[in-house]
Design an enzyme around this catalytic site. Structure first.
Site, PDB file in Angstrom:
ATOM      1  N   TYR A  31      39.207  96.201  37.128  1.00 35.72           N
ATOM      2  CA  TYR A  31      39.516  95.091  37.128  1.00 35.72           C
ATOM      3  C   TYR A  31      39.450  94.178  38.285  1.00 35.72           C
ATOM      4  O   TYR A  31      39.994  92.677  38.511  1.00 35.72           O
ATOM      5  CB  TYR A  31      41.343  95.232  37.979  1.00 35.72           C
ATOM      6  N   HIS A 108      43.830  87.871  31.076  1.00 33.20           N
ATOM      7  CA  HIS A 108      43.452  89.434  31.605  1.00 33.20           C
ATOM      8  C   HIS A 108      42.387  89.811  32.581  1.00 33.20           C
ATOM      9  O   HIS A 108      41.485  89.238  31.892  1.00 33.20           O
ATOM     10  CB  HIS A 108      43.705  90.889  30.817  1.00 33.20           C
TER      11      HIS A 108
END
Ligand code: DQA
Length: 153
Positions: A31, A108
């Site tokens: 991430y 995302h």
């Protein structure tokens, strides 16, 4: 750099879903290392470059995300949304996005298409003008640019 003028069809709501408030504690290899406030600072910079006005919302509660979508119709022109895991199964969020009826980009940080099978499913993708995944914070710049194009039509 164009000025961000509110009320000129340049207002974008950036919505973060479950667990995105925990960025910084989640695996950085997946991430990125930015915390949510740092990510929002980066997004604000991209928005300013593009002449867009952004507002932010994050919740870990699905119903709160739904209700935010209900509220946004009159206050913003477009949506950049990362519903987190809800992306993959929340029909309630899908219905609320349909009700909002605003141009939307699904975003995302990670490459959801290259991870577990269940992350490859999106129940909102077909309601969105684009899906951007796997580009980390930079992906938000692409998402905003795509929405600016949409708003200029
Ligand atoms: C995510 C991907 C989702 O599968 C996951 O549940 C998240 C974050 C991303 O930004 O890569 O919480 O939406």
């Amino acid at each position: 750099m164009s000025p961000a003028v509110p009320n000129a069809r340049n207002r974008v709501a950036v919505l973060h879903g479950a667990n995105l408030d925990q960025l910084g504690r989640r695996p950085a290899a997946v991430y990125g290392a930015l915390t949510l406030p740092q990510l929002e600072t980066a997004i604000s910079g991209y928005a300013a470059e593009l002449g867009l006005h952004v507002q932010f919302f994050q919740t870990n509660h699905e119903g709160a995300f739904v209700e935010e979508l209900h509220r946004l119709e009159d206050t913003v022109d477009a949506l950049l949304l990362n519903p987190g895991a809800w992306t993959h199964y929340s029909w309630a969020i899908r219905d609320a996005l349909e009700i909002a009826a605003l141009p939307a980009v699904e975003i995302h940080l990670s490459d959801v298409g290259a991870r577990e099978q269940w992350r490859r499913v999106s129940v909102i993708g077909d309601l969105c003008v684009a899906t951007i995944a796997g580009k980390g914070a930079e992906g938000y710049r692409d998402g905003l640019a795509r929405l600016r194009e949409e708003l200029a039509r």
